[in-house]
Scaffold this motif. Structure first.
Motif, PDB file in Angstrom:
ATOM      1  N   LEU A 189      19.478 -35.303   8.314  1.00 48.70           N
ATOM      2  CA  LEU A 189      18.869 -35.401   6.991  1.00 48.70           C
ATOM      3  C   LEU A 189      17.598 -36.240   7.022  1.00 48.70           C
ATOM      4  O   LEU A 189      16.610 -35.918   6.368  1.00 48.70           O
ATOM      5  N   SER A 190      17.618 -37.328   7.784  1.00 46.34           N
ATOM      6  CA  SER A 190      16.451 -38.201   7.868  1.00 46.34           C
ATOM      7  C   SER A 190      15.261 -37.465   8.464  1.00 46.34           C
ATOM      8  O   SER A 190      14.124 -37.582   7.979  1.00 46.34           O
ATOM      9  N   ILE A 191      15.515 -36.703   9.529  1.00 48.67           N
ATOM     10  CA  ILE A 191      14.431 -35.943  10.173  1.00 48.67           C
ATOM     11  C   ILE A 191      13.912 -34.861   9.223  1.00 48.67           C
ATOM     12  O   ILE A 191      12.700 -34.672   9.078  1.00 48.67           O
ATOM     13  N   LYS A 196       9.629 -32.991   5.484  1.00 43.74           N
ATOM     14  CA  LYS A 196       9.182 -32.582   4.152  1.00 43.74           C
ATOM     15  C   LYS A 196       8.133 -33.543   3.619  1.00 43.74           C
ATOM     16  O   LYS A 196       7.124 -33.123   3.035  1.00 43.74           O
ATOM     17  N   GLN A 197       8.345 -34.826   3.838  1.00 44.34           N
ATOM     18  CA  GLN A 197       7.395 -35.818   3.327  1.00 44.34           C
ATOM     19  C   GLN A 197       6.027 -35.668   3.985  1.00 44.34           C
ATOM     20  O   GLN A 197       4.990 -35.725   3.310  1.00 44.34           O
ATOM     21  N   LEU A 198       6.006 -35.475   5.291  1.00 44.01           N
ATOM     22  CA  LEU A 198       4.735 -35.292   5.980  1.00 44.01           C
ATOM     23  C   LEU A 198       4.040 -34.012   5.517  1.00 44.01           C
ATOM     24  O   LEU A 198       2.817 -33.981   5.350  1.00 44.01           O
ATOM     25  N   ALA A 199       4.810 -32.945   5.311  1.00 46.62           N
ATOM     26  CA  ALA A 199       4.227 -31.700   4.816  1.00 46.62           C
ATOM     27  C   ALA A 199       3.607 -31.906   3.433  1.00 46.62           C
ATOM     28  O   ALA A 199       2.518 -31.393   3.140  1.00 46.62           O
ATOM     29  N   PHE A 233      12.689 -43.243  12.296  1.00 47.71           N
ATOM     30  CA  PHE A 233      12.074 -41.956  12.604  1.00 47.71           C
ATOM     31  C   PHE A 233      10.582 -41.933  12.280  1.00 47.71           C
ATOM     32  O   PHE A 233       9.952 -40.885  12.341  1.00 47.71           O
ATOM     33  N   GLU A 234      10.015 -43.110  11.914  1.00 47.17           N
ATOM     34  CA  GLU A 234       8.627 -43.113  11.460  1.00 47.17           C
ATOM     35  C   GLU A 234       7.648 -42.703  12.555  1.00 47.17           C
ATOM     36  O   GLU A 234       6.558 -42.226  12.263  1.00 47.17           O
TER      37      GLU A 234
END
Length: 337
Positions: A189-191, A196-199, A233-234
């Protein structure tokens, strides 16, 4: 002119189904804070920052019987705030809307969404924010179809002096693995959330560049839910959403300080309790980014942190209000427009 961004936690809980303030001693969504205490605290903070325009992140809900703008106007009327008008963009299903409170004697504005609508197949060319974006993040040769859970608010603003600029208010998806029951599930889920956030950040960056190519000044502000040290995961994708927006041609001194060669990890705009660990997590999540032409006007940024801003710390009433009102603190930008 002073602009602000302020994420007000559980603001929607302070209104009934007809958008009337619930001024009583029942518990708010804030720990050990009643509704009346939170309402009074929010009013004190908004009065203290005295901004001409305030992006409210997690604004009251718009739904079958509720209306974000109506709720905000009732709040401003109750406390005689000079930000007596409100505007919002596309409503969403999260009960956390994006809206702008503003002083109509200082500016005129309109909701002005940019981009062509895209269907469920998505578009590679920054479609309208309430539709679908298709992107390959260059990590696995797989295209992602992305949709904002909270479509950014796009406004065209004209000041009384005749200067115009674009304002984009945003609240990116959190990276927390909500709902995970095992470590493997939490990792997946984190990945997925970070993808999604980067997109979403790339989508925003495309829109910013389109404005800059037309020499349109841009202010992008809100809760980006991204900052150094938030999760393990940053570094997985080699860049953060904040860095993507900085590289698009925007600037925020706090973002620059935390993503520079010598990161300043002491900067924070939010404070979350970690009861099991007996401490608080501090994070830099809220930003006001500006294009170079606006930066050249030598604006001044301020984080209204109750413990790190000297004026907030020395004013006991304001300090307590900041702590009762939300788990985020306002960020302001003073600029000559």
């Amino acid at each position: 002119m002073r602009m602000a961004t302020y994420n007000i936690e559980w603001f929607a809980n302070l209104f009934d189904r007809n958008d009337k303030l619930i001024v009583d001693d029942s518990w708010s969504g804030r720990h050990d804070v009643t509704k009346v205490q939170q309402i009074e605290a929010i009013a004190k903070v908004l009065t203290a920052i005295d901004a001409d325009a305030i992006l409210i992140v997690e604004a009251p809900n718009t739904g079958r019987t509720q209306n974000t703008v109506r709720a905000l106007l009732r709040f401003t009327e109750a406390f005689n705030l000079r930000t007596s008008q409100a505007v919002m963009g596309f409503p969403n299903e999260t009960h956390q809307e994006l809206a702008l409170l503003y002083d109509p004697s200082v500016m005129t504005l309109r909701h002005d969404p940019i981009g062509e609508p895209a269907d469920e197949n998505g578009s590679l060319d920054a479609p309208r924010f309430d539709t679908f974006f298709r992107i390959d993040l260059d990590v696995d040769a797989t295209e992602d179809i992305v949709r904002f859970s909270k479509p950014p608010l796009e406004l065209e603003i004209e000041t009384n002096s005749g200067k115009t600029f674009r304002l984009i208010g945003t609240h990116l998806k959190s990276k927390s693995p909500h709902g995970a029951t095992t470590r493997d599930e939490a990792i997946r889920l984190s990945i997925a959330n970070r993808r999604k956030q980067l997109a979403q950040a790339v989508w925003l960056a495309q829109r910013v560049r389109s404005h800059l190519e037309k020499s349109e000044p841009v202010v992008l502000l809100g809760d980006l839910n991204d900052g150094p040290g938030l999760d393990e995961f940053e570094h997985l994708f080699g860049r953060s959403s904040v860095e993507i927006l900085l590289k698009a041609g925007l600037y925020d001194p706090h973002a620059a300080q935390t993503h520079g060669p010598r990161p300043d990890v002491s900067l924070s705009t939010a404070r979350f309790a970690l009861p099991q660990e007996g401490r608080y997590l501090e994070a830099l999540l809220d930003y006001i980014m500006v294009s170079k032409d606006l930066r050249d006007l030598q604006p001044r940024w301020r984080i209204w942190h109750p413990f790190k801003d000297a004026a907030c710390w020395s004013n006991t009433e304001l300090r307590d209000a900041l702590l009762d009102a939300s788990d985020h603190f306002p960020v302001t930008l003073d600029i000559d427009l």
